[in-house]
Design an enzyme around this catalytic site. Structure first.
Site, mmCIF file in Angstrom:
data_model
loop_
_atom_site.group_PDB
_atom_site.id
_atom_site.type_symbol
_atom_site.label_atom_id
_atom_site.label_comp_id
_atom_site.label_asym_id
_atom_site.label_seq_id
_atom_site.Cartn_x
_atom_site.Cartn_y
_atom_site.Cartn_z
ATOM 1 N N GLY A 16 0.852 -1.327 -0.116
ATOM 2 C CA GLY A 16 0.109 -0.158 0.008
ATOM 3 C C GLY A 16 0.710 1.448 -0.156
ATOM 4 O O GLY A 16 0.488 2.461 0.467
ATOM 5 N N SER A 17 2.027 1.213 -0.405
ATOM 6 C CA SER A 17 2.854 2.492 -0.677
ATOM 7 C C SER A 17 2.095 3.607 -1.511
ATOM 8 O O SER A 17 2.235 4.650 -1.287
ATOM 9 C CB SER A 17 4.314 2.163 -0.834
ATOM 10 O OG SER A 17 4.431 1.991 -2.342
ATOM 11 N N ASN A 18 1.368 3.018 -2.655
ATOM 12 C CA ASN A 18 0.718 3.941 -3.395
ATOM 13 C C ASN A 18 -0.380 4.494 -2.678
ATOM 14 O O ASN A 18 -0.810 5.381 -2.916
ATOM 15 C CB ASN A 18 0.210 3.364 -4.464
ATOM 16 C CG ASN A 18 1.135 3.352 -5.448
ATOM 17 O OD1 ASN A 18 1.604 4.369 -6.276
ATOM 18 N ND2 ASN A 18 1.958 2.165 -6.240
ATOM 19 N N ASN A 111 -6.131 2.278 -12.701
ATOM 20 C CA ASN A 111 -4.999 1.597 -12.198
ATOM 21 C C ASN A 111 -3.784 1.839 -12.362
ATOM 22 O O ASN A 111 -3.478 2.908 -13.104
ATOM 23 C CB ASN A 111 -5.335 -0.052 -13.118
ATOM 24 C CG ASN A 111 -4.292 -1.099 -12.481
ATOM 25 O OD1 ASN A 111 -4.009 -1.306 -11.198
ATOM 26 N ND2 ASN A 111 -3.430 -1.745 -13.516
ATOM 27 N N HIS A 113 0.294 0.588 -13.202
ATOM 28 C CA HIS A 113 1.017 -0.498 -13.612
ATOM 29 C C HIS A 113 2.764 -0.070 -13.491
ATOM 30 O O HIS A 113 2.871 0.783 -14.359
ATOM 31 C CB HIS A 113 0.435 -1.000 -15.035
ATOM 32 C CG HIS A 113 1.111 -2.005 -15.413
ATOM 33 N ND1 HIS A 113 0.807 -3.379 -14.903
ATOM 34 C CD2 HIS A 113 2.173 -2.395 -16.190
ATOM 35 C CE1 HIS A 113 1.645 -4.375 -15.356
ATOM 36 N NE2 HIS A 113 2.309 -3.825 -16.155
ATOM 37 N N THR A 145 -10.378 -0.732 -18.541
ATOM 38 C CA THR A 145 -11.113 -1.594 -19.497
ATOM 39 C C THR A 145 -10.907 -3.081 -19.273
ATOM 40 O O THR A 145 -10.257 -3.432 -18.515
ATOM 41 C CB THR A 145 -10.931 -1.216 -20.853
ATOM 42 O OG1 THR A 145 -9.584 -1.534 -21.215
ATOM 43 C CG2 THR A 145 -11.066 0.476 -21.221
ATOM 44 N N LEU A 148 -6.802 -6.505 -19.947
ATOM 45 C CA LEU A 148 -5.838 -6.510 -18.758
ATOM 46 C C LEU A 148 -4.830 -5.522 -19.097
ATOM 47 O O LEU A 148 -4.157 -5.617 -20.121
ATOM 48 C CB LEU A 148 -5.297 -7.959 -18.539
ATOM 49 C CG LEU A 148 -4.452 -7.999 -17.272
ATOM 50 C CD1 LEU A 148 -5.369 -7.804 -15.992
ATOM 51 C CD2 LEU A 148 -3.711 -9.233 -17.250
ATOM 52 N N ASP A 149 -4.625 -4.479 -18.086
ATOM 53 C CA ASP A 149 -3.552 -3.686 -18.159
ATOM 54 C C ASP A 149 -3.754 -2.971 -19.563
ATOM 55 O O ASP A 149 -2.488 -2.380 -20.374
ATOM 56 C CB ASP A 149 -2.188 -4.227 -18.042
ATOM 57 C CG ASP A 149 -1.930 -4.853 -16.807
ATOM 58 O OD1 ASP A 149 -2.445 -4.137 -15.821
ATOM 59 O OD2 ASP A 149 -1.066 -5.691 -16.718
HETATM 60 C C1 GRF Z 1 2.867 -1.118 -7.663
HETATM 61 O O1 GRF Z 1 4.018 -1.402 -8.368
HETATM 62 C C2 GRF Z 1 1.872 -1.079 -8.772
HETATM 63 O O2 GRF Z 1 2.365 -0.459 -10.031
HETATM 64 C C3 GRF Z 1 1.187 -2.497 -8.928
HETATM 65 O O3 GRF Z 1 1.221 -2.875 -7.812
HETATM 66 C C4 GRF Z 1 2.449 -2.502 -6.815
HETATM 67 C C5 GRF Z 1 1.467 -1.998 -5.676
HETATM 68 O O4 GRF Z 1 2.630 -1.536 -4.796
HETATM 69 N N1 GRF Z 1 0.113 -2.412 -9.578
HETATM 70 P P1 GRF Z 1 2.211 -0.800 -3.300
HETATM 71 O O5 GRF Z 1 1.223 -1.847 -2.493
HETATM 72 O O6 GRF Z 1 1.427 0.404 -3.500
HETATM 73 O O7 GRF Z 1 3.475 -0.553 -2.579
#
Ligand code: GRF
Length: 217
Positions: A16-18, A111, A113, A145, A148-149
Protein backbone atom coordinates in the site's frame (compact mmCIF):
# COMPACT_ATOMS: atom_id res chain seq x y z
CA UNK A 1 -12.04 23.90 1.09
CA UNK A 2 -12.93 22.83 -2.50
CA UNK A 3 -16.58 23.35 -3.42
CA UNK A 4 -17.01 19.77 -4.60
CA UNK A 5 -15.32 16.68 -3.20
CA UNK A 6 -14.66 13.26 -4.74
CA UNK A 7 -15.29 10.07 -2.81
CA UNK A 8 -12.56 7.52 -3.49
CA UNK A 9 -12.36 3.82 -2.64
CA UNK A 10 -8.94 2.13 -2.87
CA UNK A 11 -8.50 -1.61 -3.48
CA UNK A 12 -5.20 -3.26 -2.58
CA UNK A 13 -3.60 -6.57 -1.73
CA UNK A 14 -0.20 -5.60 -0.34
CA UNK A 15 2.07 -2.97 1.10
CA UNK A 16 0.00 0.00 0.00
CA UNK A 17 2.79 2.48 -0.61
CA UNK A 18 0.65 3.96 -3.40
CA UNK A 19 -2.23 4.28 -0.96
CA UNK A 20 0.13 6.13 1.38
CA UNK A 21 1.07 8.55 -1.39
CA UNK A 22 -2.63 9.15 -2.06
CA UNK A 23 -3.33 9.72 1.64
CA UNK A 24 -0.40 12.12 2.00
CA UNK A 25 -1.43 14.06 -1.08
CA UNK A 26 -5.08 14.38 -0.10
CA UNK A 27 -4.43 15.85 3.35
CA UNK A 28 -4.29 19.49 2.25
CA UNK A 29 -7.36 21.68 2.74
CA UNK A 30 -7.45 22.39 -0.97
CA UNK A 31 -7.62 18.73 -2.03
CA UNK A 32 -11.00 17.52 -3.28
CA UNK A 33 -9.95 13.87 -2.75
CA UNK A 34 -11.73 12.04 0.08
CA UNK A 35 -10.57 8.47 0.59
CA UNK A 36 -13.69 6.94 2.12
CA UNK A 37 -12.66 3.30 2.24
CA UNK A 38 -9.85 0.84 1.64
CA UNK A 39 -10.72 -2.73 0.72
CA UNK A 40 -8.38 -5.71 0.53
CA UNK A 41 -8.80 -9.33 -0.49
CA UNK A 42 -6.05 -10.13 2.03
CA UNK A 43 -6.44 -9.57 5.76
CA UNK A 44 -2.65 -9.30 6.18
CA UNK A 45 -2.18 -6.51 3.63
CA UNK A 46 -0.06 -3.81 5.25
CA UNK A 47 -2.03 -1.21 3.33
CA UNK A 48 -4.95 -1.83 5.72
CA UNK A 49 -2.80 -0.66 8.62
CA UNK A 50 -1.80 2.43 6.70
CA UNK A 51 -5.49 3.21 6.14
CA UNK A 52 -6.39 2.66 9.79
CA UNK A 53 -3.52 4.89 10.91
CA UNK A 54 -5.03 7.61 8.72
CA UNK A 55 -8.51 7.07 10.17
CA UNK A 56 -9.91 5.55 6.97
CA UNK A 57 -12.52 2.79 7.12
CA UNK A 58 -11.26 -0.62 5.97
CA UNK A 59 -12.85 -3.87 4.88
CA UNK A 60 -11.53 -7.31 3.97
CA UNK A 61 -13.21 -9.54 1.43
CA UNK A 62 -11.34 -12.83 1.16
CA UNK A 63 -11.89 -14.56 -2.16
CA UNK A 64 -11.70 -18.04 -0.62
CA UNK A 65 -15.34 -18.37 0.36
CA UNK A 66 -16.82 -17.54 -3.05
CA UNK A 67 -18.02 -19.79 -5.81
CA UNK A 68 -16.08 -18.26 -8.68
CA UNK A 69 -14.95 -14.84 -9.85
CA UNK A 70 -18.41 -13.47 -10.68
CA UNK A 71 -19.71 -14.20 -7.17
CA UNK A 72 -16.68 -12.60 -5.55
CA UNK A 73 -16.88 -9.56 -7.79
CA UNK A 74 -20.59 -9.12 -7.07
CA UNK A 75 -19.86 -9.05 -3.33
CA UNK A 76 -16.95 -6.70 -3.92
CA UNK A 77 -19.12 -4.32 -5.93
CA UNK A 78 -21.71 -4.25 -3.16
CA UNK A 79 -19.00 -3.47 -0.61
CA UNK A 80 -17.45 -0.74 -2.76
CA UNK A 81 -20.81 0.84 -3.60
CA UNK A 82 -21.60 1.09 0.11
CA UNK A 83 -18.97 3.87 0.17
CA UNK A 84 -20.74 5.73 -2.66
CA UNK A 85 -17.54 6.23 -4.65
CA UNK A 86 -17.04 8.70 -7.46
CA UNK A 87 -13.76 6.93 -8.23
CA UNK A 88 -12.35 3.45 -7.55
CA UNK A 89 -8.57 3.19 -7.44
CA UNK A 90 -6.70 -0.09 -7.89
CA UNK A 91 -3.41 0.14 -6.00
CA UNK A 92 -1.73 -3.24 -6.18
CA UNK A 93 -4.99 -5.21 -6.13
CA UNK A 94 -3.84 -8.64 -7.24
CA UNK A 95 -7.05 -9.92 -8.75
CA UNK A 96 -8.22 -10.11 -12.33
CA UNK A 97 -11.59 -8.37 -12.44
CA UNK A 98 -14.58 -9.71 -14.34
CA UNK A 99 -16.08 -7.89 -17.32
CA UNK A 100 -19.17 -7.12 -15.26
CA UNK A 101 -17.08 -5.43 -12.59
CA UNK A 102 -15.10 -3.37 -15.08
CA UNK A 103 -18.26 -2.28 -16.94
CA UNK A 104 -19.96 -1.29 -13.68
CA UNK A 105 -17.14 1.18 -12.93
CA UNK A 106 -16.52 2.26 -16.51
CA UNK A 107 -14.93 5.72 -16.55
CA UNK A 108 -14.38 5.78 -12.79
CA UNK A 109 -11.83 2.99 -12.35
CA UNK A 110 -8.09 3.70 -12.42
CA UNK A 111 -5.09 1.37 -12.19
CA UNK A 112 -1.35 1.84 -11.85
CA UNK A 113 1.05 -0.50 -13.58
CA UNK A 114 4.84 -0.68 -13.20
CA UNK A 115 5.84 -0.40 -16.86
CA UNK A 116 5.53 1.96 -19.78
CA UNK A 117 2.38 0.42 -21.19
CA UNK A 118 1.68 -1.06 -23.67
CA UNK A 119 5.02 -2.70 -22.87
CA UNK A 120 5.10 -5.45 -20.27
CA UNK A 121 1.53 -6.09 -19.28
CA UNK A 122 1.20 -8.57 -16.44
CA UNK A 123 3.88 -9.46 -13.90
CA UNK A 124 7.71 -9.23 -13.50
CA UNK A 125 7.85 -5.99 -15.46
CA UNK A 126 11.21 -4.77 -14.09
CA UNK A 127 12.98 -8.03 -14.86
CA UNK A 128 11.48 -8.10 -18.33
CA UNK A 129 12.61 -4.53 -19.08
CA UNK A 130 16.15 -5.42 -17.96
CA UNK A 131 16.22 -8.62 -20.00
CA UNK A 132 15.09 -6.72 -23.08
CA UNK A 133 17.98 -4.26 -22.60
CA UNK A 134 15.61 -1.29 -22.48
CA UNK A 135 17.20 2.10 -21.87
CA UNK A 136 13.97 3.39 -20.36
CA UNK A 137 11.36 1.89 -18.09
CA UNK A 138 8.66 3.49 -15.96
CA UNK A 139 5.07 3.36 -14.80
CA UNK A 140 1.60 4.14 -16.11
CA UNK A 141 -1.79 5.19 -14.77
CA UNK A 142 -4.70 4.16 -16.96
CA UNK A 143 -8.45 3.85 -17.02
CA UNK A 144 -9.42 0.21 -16.63
CA UNK A 145 -11.17 -1.54 -19.47
CA UNK A 146 -11.83 -5.21 -20.06
CA UNK A 147 -8.40 -5.69 -21.61
CA UNK A 148 -5.91 -6.50 -18.81
CA UNK A 149 -3.52 -3.53 -18.31
CA UNK A 150 -4.89 -2.23 -21.60
CA UNK A 151 -7.17 0.77 -20.97
CA UNK A 152 -6.58 4.38 -22.12
CA UNK A 153 -3.44 5.88 -20.62
CA UNK A 154 -3.64 8.94 -18.38
CA UNK A 155 -0.06 9.59 -17.29
CA UNK A 156 3.28 7.85 -17.63
CA UNK A 157 6.60 8.57 -15.89
CA UNK A 158 9.82 7.53 -17.61
CA UNK A 159 12.61 6.05 -15.44
CA UNK A 160 16.00 5.65 -17.15
CA UNK A 161 17.63 2.23 -16.68
CA UNK A 162 21.07 2.65 -15.12
CA UNK A 163 24.14 0.46 -15.60
CA UNK A 164 24.20 -2.25 -12.93
CA UNK A 165 20.45 -1.96 -12.23
CA UNK A 166 18.80 -5.03 -10.76
CA UNK A 167 15.07 -5.69 -10.83
CA UNK A 168 14.98 -4.44 -7.22
CA UNK A 169 16.91 -1.23 -7.74
CA UNK A 170 14.83 -0.43 -10.80
CA UNK A 171 11.60 -1.27 -8.98
CA UNK A 172 12.51 1.16 -6.21
CA UNK A 173 12.98 4.05 -8.61
CA UNK A 174 9.81 3.16 -10.50
CA UNK A 175 7.90 3.05 -7.21
CA UNK A 176 9.05 6.60 -6.38
CA UNK A 177 7.56 7.76 -9.66
CA UNK A 178 4.35 5.82 -9.02
CA UNK A 179 3.96 7.87 -5.85
CA UNK A 180 4.06 11.04 -7.97
CA UNK A 181 1.83 10.11 -10.88
CA UNK A 182 -1.00 8.31 -9.06
CA UNK A 183 -1.88 11.24 -6.77
CA UNK A 184 -1.64 13.52 -9.82
CA UNK A 185 -4.09 11.44 -11.87
CA UNK A 186 -6.49 11.01 -8.94
CA UNK A 187 -6.43 14.72 -8.27
CA UNK A 188 -7.14 15.53 -11.92
CA UNK A 189 -10.12 13.20 -11.78
CA UNK A 190 -11.34 14.64 -8.48
CA UNK A 191 -11.09 18.17 -9.85
CA UNK A 192 -13.25 17.15 -12.80
CA UNK A 193 -10.38 17.70 -15.24
CA UNK A 194 -9.88 14.07 -16.24
CA UNK A 195 -12.48 11.82 -17.79
CA UNK A 196 -12.86 8.90 -20.13
CA UNK A 197 -14.29 9.91 -23.49
CA UNK A 198 -15.46 7.74 -26.38
CA UNK A 199 -11.98 7.69 -27.94
CA UNK A 200 -9.80 7.72 -24.82
CA UNK A 201 -8.77 9.80 -21.85
CA UNK A 202 -9.51 13.54 -21.89
CA UNK A 203 -7.74 16.16 -19.79
CA UNK A 204 -9.47 19.56 -19.64
CA UNK A 205 -11.65 18.39 -22.51
CA UNK A 206 -8.67 17.68 -24.80
CA UNK A 207 -7.71 14.14 -25.86
CA UNK A 208 -4.51 12.95 -24.22
CA UNK A 209 -1.77 11.46 -26.39
CA UNK A 210 -1.78 7.66 -26.72
CA UNK A 211 0.94 7.53 -24.04
CA UNK A 212 -1.10 9.78 -21.74
CA UNK A 213 0.61 12.81 -20.19
CA UNK A 214 4.29 11.91 -20.33
CA UNK A 215 6.67 12.89 -17.53
CA UNK A 216 10.39 12.65 -18.21
CA UNK A 217 13.16 13.12 -15.66
C1 GRF B 1 2.85 -1.23 -7.68
O1 GRF B 1 4.08 -1.53 -8.25
C2 GRF B 1 1.81 -1.05 -8.74
O2 GRF B 1 2.32 -0.51 -9.91
C3 GRF B 1 1.31 -2.44 -8.95
O3 GRF B 1 1.31 -3.03 -7.67
C4 GRF B 1 2.30 -2.41 -6.87
C5 GRF B 1 1.67 -1.96 -5.60
O4 GRF B 1 2.61 -1.44 -4.69
N1 GRF B 1 0.00 -2.43 -9.56
P1 GRF B 1 2.15 -0.83 -3.30
O5 GRF B 1 1.33 -1.89 -2.58
O6 GRF B 1 1.33 0.40 -3.60
O7 GRF B 1 3.41 -0.51 -2.56
Amino acid sequence: MPSKTCNVVVLLSGSGSNLQALIDNSRGEDSPVRIRGVISNRADAYGLQRAQAAGIETAVLAHGGFDGREAFDAALMALIDGFKPDLVVLAGFMRILSGGFVRHYQGRLLNIHPSLLPKYKGLHTHQRALEAGDAEHGCSVHFVTEELDGGPLVVQAVVPVEPGDTADSLAQRVHRQEHQIYPLAVRWFAEGRLRLGEQGALLDGQPLAASGHLIRP
